[in-house]
Enzyme design. Structure first.
Site, PDB file in Angstrom:
ATOM      1  N   LYS A 219       0.861  -1.190   0.000  1.00 51.75           N
ATOM      2  CA  LYS A 219       0.000   0.000   0.000  1.00 51.75           C
ATOM      3  C   LYS A 219       0.887   1.226   0.000  1.00 51.75           C
ATOM      4  O   LYS A 219       2.028   1.176   0.461  1.00 51.75           O
ATOM      5  CB  LYS A 219      -0.870   0.020   1.262  1.00 51.75           C
ATOM      6  CG  LYS A 219      -2.093   0.886   1.150  1.00 51.75           C
ATOM      7  CD  LYS A 219      -3.235   0.115   0.536  1.00 51.75           C
ATOM      8  CE  LYS A 219      -4.532   0.892   0.530  1.00 51.75           C
ATOM      9  NZ  LYS A 219      -5.666  -0.012   0.274  1.00 51.75           N
TER      10      LYS A 219
HETATM   11  N1  GLU Z   1      -7.371   0.084  -3.012  1.00 45.06           N
HETATM   12  C1  GLU Z   1      -8.143  -1.089  -3.242  1.00 45.06           C
HETATM   13  C2  GLU Z   1      -8.186  -1.960  -2.001  1.00 45.06           C
HETATM   14  O1  GLU Z   1      -8.031  -1.485  -0.901  1.00 45.06           O
HETATM   15  C3  GLU Z   1      -7.703  -1.836  -4.509  1.00 45.06           C
HETATM   16  C4  GLU Z   1      -6.268  -2.244  -4.533  1.00 45.06           C
HETATM   17  C5  GLU Z   1      -5.845  -2.795  -5.891  1.00 45.06           C
HETATM   18  O2  GLU Z   1      -6.639  -2.905  -6.801  1.00 45.06           O
HETATM   19  O3  GLU Z   1      -4.651  -3.115  -5.989  1.00 45.06           O
HETATM   20  O4  GLU Z   1      -8.438  -3.132  -2.069  1.00 45.06           O
END
Ligand code: GLU
Length: 432
Positions: free
Chosen positions: A122
């Protein structure tokens, strides 16, 4: 006689309270709860408690007024045992390293729960993007991408949208990475515009996943969706799409809360009109044909299904005992604290945890990444059908584990996911 104490009009935000574990502390507590179920793999549990790699970057940009501003950015790769790091990037004024660590760990769990071949990662920048012009936003995104460029890549770590980031930001990230590499690399980020290697169905995927597993859970509980009353916190990419799908299935969306306030209509809000209002005005504030509630009253709303689809730590020990819903579907990441989880479980309220409920987004991100690698693009029907199949299969497995072990769906999801992660870790062995 002592004068009556005045009632405080504002409660202290939960993240400022002394006993607040913070998102990373909450994640560690969730890990504690899964350890008794890991069998011989418990030997590797420390892997889950440490991010593999965390990068803090300075992001300086020239503002439109000629001055220079510095923002702090992060990219954390929690685990890559099962594949490259994968997870979104958020731009928000409350972003901290500890929050990004927790969000990266929840990505590891989520990706393993739906069995897509990714680890967890993240990123984020501590900034209120609403204070930036479009040009400033682009410069900040590009500099951040360049700074984290040393650890991301299509086979290393693949960012995506999250809170306050979107397709345009993904296009700038893809371009910046590609310019630095000297070749166009569409697979470095997902959630891109469809004309730039993005996938059909990606925009709605998280909300569609929320709806899909929500219906599965409701069926198991004997809850009739076509008669259900739904309350939603957050009406963006996740809450808005889920709200649309639930109302198309006949449910009444009776309350919606976002950063602009809380609105209520007992007969059900006109969801298409509300979506159009939010698209035009940026929040639910000012929507006609609805009552306005105090924000705190949202938790008392008479509903069957509650969908927190905004930020972390919204359902806490302070409001969990007031919730009327029978089913909570976590569209947001980390919306429920462990204390609140226990209160809801004691009250017989079923919680569909984030790590399965909102996994639809990253599932279609996986499809996008596969399509980019093969340069062969699928139809939206194919994508939605595959998404629904993966979500239903994952839900069924987790439901069974919860029944077999008499644990909550959160612990069941952690059991399934942590076993997958630690099994991969064991097979790979320690290097050197
Ligand atoms: N931000 C989204 C989540 O928390 C998607 C992450 C992604 O598609 O890599 O799952």
């Amino acid at each position: 006689m002592t004068p009556a104490m005045s009632t405080p009009t504002q409660t202290i935000p939960s993240y400022l309270q002394a006993d607040n574990l913070g998102p990373w502390g909450i994640y560690l507590k969730q890990v504690d709860r899964v350890v008794p179920y890991l069998g011989h793999l418990a030997r590797w549990q420390e892997t889950l408690r440490r991010p593999k790699r965390a990068l803090i970057v300075d992001v300086p940009i020239q503002l439109d007024n000629g001055t220079v501003a510095h923002f702090e950015g992060y990219r954390v790769q929690h685990n890559t045992s099962r594949g490259p790091g994968k997870g979104g990037v958020r731009f928000h004024q409350d972003v901290t390293l500890s929050e990004v660590m927790a969000l990266s760990a929840w990505m590891s769990i989520k990706n393993a729960a739906v069995n897509v071949p990714f680890g967890g990662a993240k990123g984020g920048i501590r900034v209120d993007p609403k204070t930036l012009s479009l040009g400033e936003l682009e410069r900040m995104t590009r500099r951040y991408t360049s700074e984290i460029g040393i650890i991301i890549g299509p086979t290393k770590d693949i960012p995506a949208p999250d809170v306050n980031t979107n397709e345009q930001i993904m296009a700038w990230m893809m371009d910046t990475y590609s310019m630095n590499e000297g070749s166009t690399n569409t697979g470095v980020v997902t959630g891109k515009p469809v004309d730039l290697g993005g996938s059909l169905g990606r925009r709605d995927a998280t909300g569609r996943g929320v709806y899909t597993v929500g219906v599965e859970a409701a069926n198991h509980m004997g809850l009739d969706i076509s008669r259900a009353r739904v309350a939603i916190q957050g009406f963006g990419n996740v809450g808005g799409v889920a709200g649309r799908l639930f109302s198309e299935a006949g449910a009444r969306v009776v309350a919606v809360q976002d950063h602009g306030g809380t609105i209520y209509r007992d007969a059900g809000l006109d969801v298409p009109a509300l979506l159009a209002h939010v698209a035009a005005h940026g929040s639910v504030a000012g929507f006609e044909s609805a009552e306005v509630l105090e924000n705190d009253q949202f938790w008392d709303v008479d509903c069957d299904i509650l969908i927190p689809a905004a930020l972390e730590q919204q359902i806490t020990a302070a409001n969990a005992s007031r919730i009327k819903a029978r089913l909570v579907i976590e569209g947001a990441n980390g919306p429920t604290t462990p204390e609140a989880d226990d209160i809801l479980a004691d009250r017989g309220i079923l919680v569909l945890p984030d790590v399965i409920a909102n996994a639809g987004g990253v599932t279609v991100s996986y499809f996008e990444w596969v399509q980019d690698f093969s340069s062969f693009f699928w139809s939206e029907d194919d994508i939605n059908a595959r998404l629904v199949r993966i979500m239903k299969e994952a839900f069924a497995g987790i439901w069974q584990v919860a029944q077999d072990n008499k644990v909550t769906l959160r612990t069941a999801t952690f059991i399934v996911a942590c076993k997958r992660i630690l099994h991969a870790r064991e097979l790979r062995g320690l290097y050197p």
